[in-house]
Design an enzyme around this catalytic site. Sequence first.
Site, PDB file in Angstrom:
ATOM      1  CE  LYS A   1       1.994   3.106   6.961  1.00 48.42           C
ATOM      2  NZ  LYS A   1       3.459   3.134   6.853  1.00 48.42           N
TER       3      LYS A   1
ATOM      4  CB  SER B   1      -1.656   6.426   5.952  1.00 51.54           C
ATOM      5  OG  SER B   1      -2.843   6.399   5.209  1.00 51.54           O
TER       6      SER B   1
ATOM      7  CE1 TYR C   1      -0.134   0.965   4.891  1.00 52.51           C
ATOM      8  CE2 TYR C   1      -2.190   2.220   4.796  1.00 52.51           C
ATOM      9  CZ  TYR C   1      -0.810   2.151   4.637  1.00 52.51           C
ATOM     10  OH  TYR C   1      -0.121   3.265   4.233  1.00 52.51           O
TER      11      TYR C   1
END
Length: 334
Positions: free
Chosen positions: A152, A124, A148
């Site tokens: 990643k 991302s 989050y």
Amino acid sequence: MNILVTGGAGFIGSHTCISLLESGYSVIVADNFCNSESKILEKVMEITGKRVITYEIDVTNEEQVNSIFKNHQLEAVIHFAGYKAVGESVNKPLDYYYNNILSTLVIARACQMYSVNKIVFSSSATVYGDQNSPFVEDMNLLPTTNPYGETKAMSERILMDMCVSDSRFSVALLRYFNPVGAHSSGLIGEEPRGIPNNLMPYITKVAKGELENLNIFGDNYSTVDGTGVRDYIHVMDLAKGHVAALQNKKNGAHVYNLGTGYGTSVLEMVKAFEEVNNINIPYKIVDKRSGDIGVCYADVTKASRELNWEAQQNIRDMCRDAWRYEKYRSSVKV
Ligand code: NAD
Ligand code: UDP
């Protein structure tokens, strides 16, 4: 050629299944449907006229994942499965680290054990943090502001280290910008649960009258009209980017931005949606959302040069297709 698609019933995964099937690949999906439904895969089969083999499993379960590798001769794995809500990750960090990191480890270990040497991973733009756009793949990564984003960045690191230790591997780490829109059939699209966090699904709910107005988070960023700027990419363009990444056999781990290279402000998006769909979107300007950055868009030169891939669809296409799907969804009460 069999491709294992983890999280293949999700928003990006289901659209990618279509691109894969249309490009002649056979698709095997592993999904536990924690954020999707199996009937999405029926729609994928209806659209393409081709079969998808589905395993309802949790990809953090090594035994279940390994059994798929035993049953099928796989060419590659595209690993989409994971949790993706930034705000939720702040409240449930352990769930995010467990699901997103463990799933990557389990998939990578299975690939190594069964000599499946190609992995495409969903990363991302969040990993760039609050740096100046355009984001370029070789920028140093800043610590992200949420668990989050950390999952990643860590997953990327795990796969990079694996490639250093095992030269057979070819890994594409795809940093997505803002995927929106839906397949042009109108049969599949984004399925947010509850009140959407993201801009496009929120706009379609306002268009439908389910939500009264859009809240625009801040209008004093240093942008064209003060509202936040993002690089929105049509989900079918993103899907095709995965096929391009699969076809690139370069050894080692390689990072690619998948975006359009253009930024669009919130107000520009609202205006485009209103014009294309002939619907008024009432809005209010409210405070900035905590953790938001003002501007985020990609440098897409590397994907164009090395993957021979570029996004084709514009903001108007995205607005048209997102609304077509929302109308279909309400007509059949998906
Ligand atoms: P999504 O939630 O629609 O799809 C994820 C799918 O994975 C769902 O079908 C879910 O049921 C499944 N899943 C989750 N954990 C699982 C597990 N342990 N075992 C099996 N299945 C599991 O999300 P999406 O928007 O399609 O995103 C796909 C990937 O792309 C995610 O990794 C996400 O973090 C990443 N990504 C998404 C965006 C975005 O804006 N949508 C942006 C950047 C990156
Ligand atoms: N945004 C907004 N109202 C909303 C949702 C989003 O004004 O209800 C803005 C947000 O501040 C950002 C842009 O729209 O500038 C895209 O937000 P989204 O959550 O879709 O993506 P992300 O912030 O994760 O890039």
